[in-house]
Design a protein around this motif. Structure first.
Motif, PDB file in Angstrom:
ATOM      1  N   TRP A 284      74.423   2.771 147.457  1.00 59.88           N
ATOM      2  CA  TRP A 284      75.624   2.427 146.699  1.00 59.88           C
ATOM      3  C   TRP A 284      76.799   2.196 147.648  1.00 59.88           C
ATOM      4  N   TYR A 285      76.952   3.078 148.634  1.00 61.26           N
ATOM      5  CA  TYR A 285      78.061   2.938 149.583  1.00 61.26           C
ATOM      6  C   TYR A 285      77.891   1.715 150.469  1.00 61.26           C
ATOM      7  N   VAL A 286      76.677   1.416 150.900  1.00 66.16           N
ATOM      8  CA  VAL A 286      76.432   0.212 151.700  1.00 66.16           C
ATOM      9  C   VAL A 286      76.807  -1.030 150.898  1.00 66.16           C
ATOM     10  N   ASP A 287      76.345  -1.081 149.647  1.00 64.58           N
ATOM     11  CA  ASP A 287      76.671  -2.224 148.783  1.00 64.58           C
ATOM     12  C   ASP A 287      78.172  -2.325 148.546  1.00 64.58           C
ATOM     13  N   ARG A 288      78.807  -1.211 148.316  1.00 61.94           N
ATOM     14  CA  ARG A 288      80.240  -1.197 148.021  1.00 61.94           C
ATOM     15  C   ARG A 288      81.048  -1.676 149.228  1.00 61.94           C
ATOM     16  N   LEU A 289      80.631  -1.270 150.419  1.00 65.60           N
ATOM     17  CA  LEU A 289      81.341  -1.714 151.628  1.00 65.60           C
ATOM     18  C   LEU A 289      81.143  -3.204 151.882  1.00 65.60           C
ATOM     19  N   GLU A 290      80.009  -3.761 151.430  1.00 66.96           N
ATOM     20  CA  GLU A 290      79.824  -5.214 151.521  1.00 66.96           C
ATOM     21  C   GLU A 290      80.833  -5.917 150.616  1.00 66.96           C
TER      22      GLU A 290
END
Length: 168
Positions: free
Chosen positions: A70-76
């Motif tokens: 979720w955090y990886v996607d959100r930072l994208e």
């Protein structure tokens, strides 16, 4: 009283808590919940064999991996976003959920974790939802984990009347 004119107080609606009747979130009845119910129904159509399980020692690692995604996607989406404090808080909550008196649910399709939620008792009749995350692009996952958690808490703790979804 002790410090006259030293502080200025004002309301900031962006940070108000949203407190819901647990039955409203568990049933999603009426016009007010029409949109959430539509998302819930779309999810059920796409994933008719979904299941939920309480957060426990056997699934907490899978929850951690989903939250990390979720955090990886959100930072994208938001490269300048600052999620470090929340990321640290949720990691500590997952590491210590029993000691902190937290309970949660995990939403699965097959063996894939699609969403999670984690909360704790705030008072004799209110549960505070601290964290809720769902994989990006899964329409209705947030509505389902929200509704299923309300049902789970209502069934497990009949004295609970309200869910505080914080700033929703």
């Amino acid at each position: 009283e002790l410090y006259p004119a030293k502080f200025h107080f004002h309301c900031d609606r962006d940070f108000f808590d949203y407190v819901y009747d647990i039955n409203d979130l568990a049933e999603l009845r009426g016009r007010k919940y029409h949109s959430k119910k539509n998302h819930f129904n779309r999810f059920c159509t796409a994933y008719p064999d979904y299941r939920v399980e309480p957060v426990c020692d056997s699934n907490v690692d899978a929850v951690r991996k989903m939250v990390e995604k979720w955090y990886v996607d959100r930072l994208e989406e938001m490269p300048d976003g600052d999620f470090n404090m929340e990321k640290t808080a949720i990691a500590k909550a997952l590491d210590n959920y029993k000691m902190l008196g937290m309970e949660g649910l995990v939403l699965y399709h097959n063996d894939a974790v699609l969403a999670m939620t984690l909360g704790s008792r705030m008072s004799h009749n209110t549960i505070d939802v601290h964290f809720e995350k769902a994989i990006r692009g899964i329409d209705g996952a947030y509505a389902v984990i929200n509704c299923e958690f309300a049902r789970y808490i209502r069934d497990k703790y009949p004295e609970i009347e309200f869910l505080n979804r914080e700033d929703d």
